[in-house]
Design an enzyme around this catalytic site. Structure first.
Site, PDB file in Angstrom:
ATOM      1  N   SER A 186     -18.009  20.306 -20.335  1.00 44.31           N
ATOM      2  CA  SER A 186     -18.114  20.305 -21.790  1.00 44.31           C
ATOM      3  C   SER A 186     -16.794  20.421 -22.529  1.00 44.31           C
ATOM      4  CB  SER A 186     -19.031  21.447 -22.233  1.00 44.31           C
ATOM      5  OG  SER A 186     -18.512  22.704 -21.831  1.00 44.31           O
ATOM      6  N   HIS A 214     -24.557  17.973 -21.042  1.00 38.49           N
ATOM      7  CA  HIS A 214     -23.774  16.988 -21.799  1.00 38.49           C
ATOM      8  C   HIS A 214     -23.875  15.580 -21.216  1.00 38.49           C
ATOM      9  CE1 HIS A 214     -21.658  19.559 -24.726  1.00 38.49           C
ATOM     10  NE2 HIS A 214     -21.772  20.492 -23.799  1.00 38.49           N
ATOM     11  N   LYS A 244     -28.808  18.776 -27.496  1.00 38.15           N
ATOM     12  CA  LYS A 244     -27.589  17.994 -27.715  1.00 38.15           C
ATOM     13  C   LYS A 244     -27.965  16.550 -28.041  1.00 38.15           C
ATOM     14  CE  LYS A 244     -24.571  21.155 -25.255  1.00 38.15           C
ATOM     15  NZ  LYS A 244     -25.506  22.278 -25.185  1.00 38.15           N
TER      16      LYS A 244
END
Length: 396
Positions: A186, A214, A244
């Site tokens: 990340s 991610h 996300k």
């Protein structure tokens, strides 16, 4: 009367953090967290959001969330194991499993909860965990909670991983050995070397665990890092978030049916915390439908990512070795990093400074997150501001 010991501890340590440039001020956003945000009545180009695909503000998700509130209420009403499992949760888990290419999936209240839940449900004090040194804090905490022996290996160093796996397995000290890694890291945006990790895991019969927070929605046509490499049949545990690229809130673990059955009876956040709201479950399921049907959002995100990367690199910024939309501008010194972020803010760009303990000391950076919702005009304006501030501070 409050504790003088507590007050002394807090005041002393807060003052120290401020003096070192390590204190993080929180900036409340007025309104939605889109490509343009408002903070303190100031409009800013937003480069700090994890909302990769712009789905957090997508009208299609809003519509199903509102419908779910009308049909199912605002809360699940109980933990999953009593009567908090709604049909919406089962529909979401079925979609996640199909999306990730696994037999089954289990959803949790957050990505952080997933790592706290799943690692400690499978590993214990008689086991060992091989963990990449740059793994996310939630992995570190999940490993600690399990009480397993934690063996860190150098970041993406396959020789070091293999040597430590061999030593751990051949020592005969541990019942089980797991290797755990982020799919996409990340802070730097680099991708784990999963094919090599899986090869080592097969050699030493390691349990494989990938945190794809991610990577989901970003790689593998949205299905994540594991599917990007075609390894969904060889990775035991895939963890991801719904907060996300998916744009909502929550997390999940995907894998074999017997793994999911075990997590439902042994992972503590599932057993003891109320399930995500009906609106969140419905919106997350809709987001997965959108990603399954089309790659338009991913294509736009990657175009914007490449465009911003090229712009910052051409100015002379150190953007590291990112292979994903995560685009750091590595400054180094913590105080200079915070000054840089502040000047960007003053000029109209919101790019939050990231300093120790989130990243190692001396590697402070601002982390840029271009999304599918940004326009080229927004990115051009941001690049101009980076040029102005970078020259002013002697960074480029």
């Amino acid at each position: 009367m409050t504790s003088s010991k507590l007050n002394g501890f807090l005041n002393e340590n807060l003052e120290e953090l401020r003096g070192l440039g390590l204190y993080n001020d929180i900036d409340p956003v007025q309104g939605a967290n889109g490509p343009i945000i408002t903070i303190n009545d100031k409009k800013l180009i937003n480069l700090s959001s994890n909302n990769y695909l712009g789905l957090a503000t997508d009208d299609r998700l809003k519509e199903v969330a509102i419908d779910a509130v009308q049909s199912h209420g605002v809360g699940a009403g109980a933990v999953r194991t009593i009567n908090g499992t709604l049909d919406l949760h089962l529909q979401l888990e079925d979609k996640i499993a199909k999306f990730k290419g696994t037999e089954a999936a289990i959803s949790y209240q957050s990505g952080f909860n997933c790592n706290m839940a799943a690692i400690s449900a499978v590993m214990d004090k008689n086991d060992a965990i091989l963990s990449d040194e740059l793994n996310h804090a939630s992995i570190i905490d999940g490993c600690r909670l399990s009480r397993a022996k934690i063996i860190r290996f150098n970041h993406s160093d396959m020789e070091d991983l293999r040597a430590k796996a061999k030593e751990a397995v051949e020592s005969g000290q541990y019942n089980k050995v797991m290797v755990i890694t982020d799919g996409v890291f990340s802070m730097d945006g680099d991708v784990a070397r999963l094919p090599e990790i899986v090869k080592i895991a097969e050699e030493f019969d390691l349990i494989t665990y990938v945190d794809d927070a991610h990577g989901s929605g970003v790689l593998g046509k949205g299905a994540g890092t594991v599917k990007h490499f075609g390894l969904q049949d060889k990775v035991d545990m895939q963890m991801g978030t719904l907060s996300k690229a998916i744009g909502v809130i929550g997390g999940y673990v995907a894998g074999k049916q017997n793994l999911i059955d075990w997590l439902k009876v042994r992972s503590r956040p599932f057993l003891f915390s109320t399930a995500v709201s009906p609106a969140d479950a419905a919106a997350s399921a809709k987001a997965i439908d959108i990603l399954t049907e089309s790659t338009d959002l991913q294509n736009r995100m990657w175009e914007n990512s490449d465009y911003l990367k090229q712009g910052l690199k051409s100015l002379g910024y150190d953007i590291g070795k990112s292979e994903t939309p995560i685009t750091p501008c590595i400054i180094g010194d913590e105080k200079l990093t915070q000054q840089f972020s502040k000047r960007l803010y003053e000029e109209g760009v919101y790019a939050k400074s990231i300093v120790f303990p989130t990243v190692p000391k001396g590697t402070g950076r601002v982390r840029n997150m271009p999304t599918a919702a940004h326009t080229k005009e927004m990115l051009d304006d941001a690049i101009k501001i980076y040029e102005k501030v970078g020259k002013e501070l002697g960074l480029i």
